[in-house]
Write a protein that holds these residues in place. Structure first.
Motif, PDB file in Angstrom:
ATOM      1  N   GLN A  20      -1.112  20.912  16.154  1.00 38.67           N
ATOM      2  CA  GLN A  20      -0.550  22.167  15.669  1.00 38.67           C
ATOM      3  C   GLN A  20      -1.392  22.709  14.513  1.00 38.67           C
ATOM      4  O   GLN A  20      -2.111  21.954  13.843  1.00 38.67           O
ATOM      5  N   ALA A  21      -1.291  24.003  14.297  1.00 47.78           N
ATOM      6  CA  ALA A  21      -1.996  24.622  13.176  1.00 47.78           C
ATOM      7  C   ALA A  21      -1.621  23.908  11.879  1.00 47.78           C
ATOM      8  O   ALA A  21      -0.450  23.586  11.651  1.00 47.78           O
ATOM      9  N   GLY A  22      -2.631  23.637  11.063  1.00 46.41           N
ATOM     10  CA  GLY A  22      -2.424  22.927   9.813  1.00 46.41           C
ATOM     11  C   GLY A  22      -2.654  21.435   9.898  1.00 46.41           C
ATOM     12  O   GLY A  22      -2.783  20.762   8.864  1.00 46.41           O
ATOM     13  N   ASP A  23      -2.703  20.907  11.099  1.00 44.83           N
ATOM     14  CA  ASP A  23      -2.925  19.474  11.282  1.00 44.83           C
ATOM     15  C   ASP A  23      -4.395  19.103  11.072  1.00 44.83           C
ATOM     16  O   ASP A  23      -5.253  19.971  10.896  1.00 44.83           O
ATOM     17  N   SER A  24      -4.642  17.811  11.137  1.00 44.98           N
ATOM     18  CA  SER A  24      -5.994  17.277  10.989  1.00 44.98           C
ATOM     19  C   SER A  24      -6.373  16.450  12.208  1.00 44.98           C
ATOM     20  O   SER A  24      -5.504  15.916  12.905  1.00 44.98           O
ATOM     21  N   LEU A  25      -7.671  16.354  12.442  1.00 49.32           N
ATOM     22  CA  LEU A  25      -8.222  15.486  13.486  1.00 49.32           C
ATOM     23  C   LEU A  25      -9.546  14.931  12.983  1.00 49.32           C
ATOM     24  O   LEU A  25     -10.247  15.589  12.212  1.00 49.32           O
ATOM     25  N   ARG A  26      -9.868  13.732  13.453  1.00 50.21           N
ATOM     26  CA  ARG A  26     -11.191  13.185  13.175  1.00 50.21           C
ATOM     27  C   ARG A  26     -11.893  12.916  14.498  1.00 50.21           C
ATOM     28  O   ARG A  26     -11.418  12.124  15.314  1.00 50.21           O
ATOM     29  N   LEU A  27     -13.001  13.590  14.683  1.00 50.39           N
ATOM     30  CA  LEU A  27     -13.831  13.367  15.855  1.00 50.39           C
ATOM     31  C   LEU A  27     -14.890  12.316  15.545  1.00 50.39           C
ATOM     32  O   LEU A  27     -15.383  12.241  14.426  1.00 50.39           O
ATOM     33  N   SER A  28     -15.220  11.535  16.562  1.00 51.86           N
ATOM     34  CA  SER A  28     -16.268  10.525  16.433  1.00 51.86           C
ATOM     35  C   SER A  28     -17.347  10.776  17.468  1.00 51.86           C
ATOM     36  O   SER A  28     -17.071  11.221  18.583  1.00 51.86           O
ATOM     37  N   CYS A  29     -18.556  10.472  17.095  1.00 51.51           N
ATOM     38  CA  CYS A  29     -19.713  10.569  17.991  1.00 51.51           C
ATOM     39  C   CYS A  29     -20.428   9.228  17.896  1.00 51.51           C
ATOM     40  O   CYS A  29     -21.019   8.917  16.850  1.00 51.51           O
ATOM     41  N   VAL A  30     -20.334   8.447  18.960  1.00 51.47           N
ATOM     42  CA  VAL A  30     -20.918   7.104  18.974  1.00 51.47           C
ATOM     43  C   VAL A  30     -22.192   7.109  19.799  1.00 51.47           C
ATOM     44  O   VAL A  30     -22.214   7.639  20.916  1.00 51.47           O
ATOM     45  N   ALA A  31     -23.237   6.510  19.241  1.00 46.68           N
ATOM     46  CA  ALA A  31     -24.530   6.478  19.909  1.00 46.68           C
ATOM     47  C   ALA A  31     -24.812   5.100  20.481  1.00 46.68           C
ATOM     48  O   ALA A  31     -24.350   4.081  19.963  1.00 46.68           O
ATOM     49  N   SER A  32     -25.590   5.099  21.551  1.00 49.64           N
ATOM     50  CA  SER A  32     -26.040   3.842  22.135  1.00 49.64           C
ATOM     51  C   SER A  32     -27.422   4.051  22.727  1.00 49.64           C
ATOM     52  O   SER A  32     -27.820   5.179  23.024  1.00 49.64           O
ATOM     53  N   GLY A  33     -28.156   2.960  22.878  1.00 51.61           N
ATOM     54  CA  GLY A  33     -29.405   3.005  23.631  1.00 51.61           C
ATOM     55  C   GLY A  33     -30.636   3.425  22.884  1.00 51.61           C
ATOM     56  O   GLY A  33     -31.662   3.701  23.515  1.00 51.61           O
TER      57      GLY A  33
END
Length: 123
Positions: A13-26
């Motif tokens: 919902q508007a006002g909320d938070s999220l944390r995105l992750s970007c994991v690398a390999s290789g």
């Protein structure tokens, strides 16, 4: 060849938070600058935030500045995008991308891309 995988998207919902992750390999992730981009339906892909290989000198779009924070953990081969005070206009598929040398705002300069993670913000 480094591969990138994003995660952490979802419906909030508007006002909320999220944390995105970007994991690398290789490959040698710690030598890459990483950018986060997003693309909404019918729109061009736009820069959100970028960080150099050392973790220094992060850069943000005007819309992300003050609300989003990019950080990296080279021991875990991961770059994060912490998003707070989310707005409906933040709804998009979010991509992380890697490039050699310094970070850039220009998607065309990145040659390694993840598959994207969907972020949907309801009002």
């Amino acid at each position: 060849q480094v591969q990138l995988v994003e995660s952490g998207g979802g419906l909030v919902q508007a006002g909320d938070s999220l944390r995105l992750s970007c994991v690398a390999s290789g490959g040698t992730f710690s030598e890459l600058a990483v950018g986060w981009f997003r693309q909404a339906p019918g729109e061009t892909r736009e820069f959100v935030a970028g960080i150099n290989f050392s973790g220094g000198s992060p850069g943000y779009s005007d819309s992300a500045k003050g609300r989003f924070t990019i950080a990296r953990d080279n021991l875990r081969d991961t770059v994060y995008l912490q998003m707070t005070s989310l707005k409906p206009e933040d709804t998009a598929v979010y991509y992380c991308a890697g490039k050699e040398e310094r970070r850039s705002r220009w998607a065309i300069q990145y040659d390694i891309w993840g598959q994207g993670t969907q972020v949907t913000v309801s009002s």
